[in-house]
Design a protein around this motif. Structure first.
Motif, PDB file in Angstrom:
ATOM      1  N   GLU A 150      49.833 -42.624 -14.894  1.00 21.25           N
ATOM      2  CA  GLU A 150      49.084 -44.735 -14.526  1.00 21.25           C
ATOM      3  C   GLU A 150      47.360 -44.623 -14.710  1.00 21.25           C
ATOM      4  OE1 GLU A 150      50.558 -44.229 -10.678  1.00 21.25           O
ATOM      5  OE2 GLU A 150      52.677 -44.958 -10.663  1.00 21.25           O
ATOM      6  N   LYS A 151      46.936 -43.854 -14.781  1.00 25.15           N
ATOM      7  CA  LYS A 151      45.173 -43.947 -14.410  1.00 25.15           C
ATOM      8  C   LYS A 151      44.962 -43.951 -16.532  1.00 25.15           C
ATOM      9  CE  LYS A 151      40.974 -41.434 -14.235  1.00 25.15           C
ATOM     10  NZ  LYS A 151      39.994 -40.919 -13.550  1.00 25.15           N
TER      11      LYS A 151
ATOM     12  N   ALA B 248      46.695 -47.958 -16.967  1.00 32.09           N
ATOM     13  CA  ALA B 248      45.766 -48.532 -16.355  1.00 32.09           C
ATOM     14  C   ALA B 248      44.650 -48.462 -17.307  1.00 32.09           C
ATOM     15  CB  ALA B 248      45.034 -48.460 -15.084  1.00 32.09           C
ATOM     16  N   GLU B 249      43.385 -48.063 -17.663  1.00 36.64           N
ATOM     17  CA  GLU B 249      41.699 -48.090 -18.010  1.00 36.64           C
ATOM     18  C   GLU B 249      42.198 -47.879 -19.291  1.00 36.64           C
ATOM     19  OE1 GLU B 249      40.860 -43.794 -18.228  1.00 36.64           O
ATOM     20  OE2 GLU B 249      40.418 -44.054 -15.963  1.00 36.64           O
TER      21      GLU B 249
ATOM     22  N   LEU C 167      44.140 -50.865 -20.475  1.00 35.56           N
ATOM     23  CA  LEU C 167      44.509 -52.032 -20.391  1.00 35.56           C
ATOM     24  C   LEU C 167      43.604 -52.458 -20.184  1.00 35.56           C
ATOM     25  CD1 LEU C 167      48.098 -51.828 -18.774  1.00 35.56           C
ATOM     26  CD2 LEU C 167      47.477 -52.792 -20.945  1.00 35.56           C
TER      27      LEU C 167
ATOM     28  N   ARG D 113      41.722 -51.888 -16.492  1.00 36.70           N
ATOM     29  CA  ARG D 113      41.685 -52.137 -15.595  1.00 36.70           C
ATOM     30  C   ARG D 113      40.811 -51.018 -15.135  1.00 36.70           C
ATOM     31  NH1 ARG D 113      48.685 -52.741 -15.172  1.00 36.70           N
ATOM     32  NH2 ARG D 113      48.219 -54.439 -15.699  1.00 36.70           N
ATOM     33  N   GLU D 114      40.428 -51.002 -13.489  1.00 35.46           N
ATOM     34  CA  GLU D 114      39.243 -50.704 -13.264  1.00 35.46           C
ATOM     35  C   GLU D 114      40.709 -49.437 -11.834  1.00 35.46           C
ATOM     36  OE1 GLU D 114      36.326 -51.101 -10.633  1.00 35.46           O
ATOM     37  OE2 GLU D 114      35.843 -52.711 -11.649  1.00 35.46           O
ATOM     38  N   THR D 115      40.451 -48.040 -12.120  1.00 33.14           N
ATOM     39  CA  THR D 115      40.602 -46.790 -11.495  1.00 33.14           C
ATOM     40  C   THR D 115      40.693 -46.588 -10.267  1.00 33.14           C
ATOM     41  OG1 THR D 115      40.400 -45.567 -12.941  1.00 33.14           O
ATOM     42  CG2 THR D 115      42.359 -46.332 -13.119  1.00 33.14           C
TER      43      THR D 115
END
Length: 73
Positions: A61-62, A65-66, A68, A70-72
């Protein structure tokens, strides 16, 4: 057997290395009719597989997200 068990508890052995090394040991223990060793090694393998499963999803998931942007946390 105690030496092998002691080595597996050391943090530098990652779960993939342990998983790969346990299967041949289980086969060897079976050929030697070492039921206690087979049981212990089987339990160890199951524990490692469960841990891998629990840790893989958050890591995936991390990474997603990275990728895309997005911040994690």
């Amino acid at each position: 057997m105690k030496e092998l068990t002691r080595r597996w508890k050391q943090p530098e052995l990652d779960s993939n290395a342990l998983n790969v090394s346990v299967r041949p040991l289980i086969a060897l223990a079976r050929r030697l009719n070492e039921a206690a060793a087979v049981k212990l090694l089987g339990e160890t393998l199951k524990e490692e597989q469960a841990t891998d499963e629990k840790l893989s999803l958050p890591a995936e998931e991390k990474v997603a997200a990275e990728a895309l942007g997005r911040e994690t946390v």
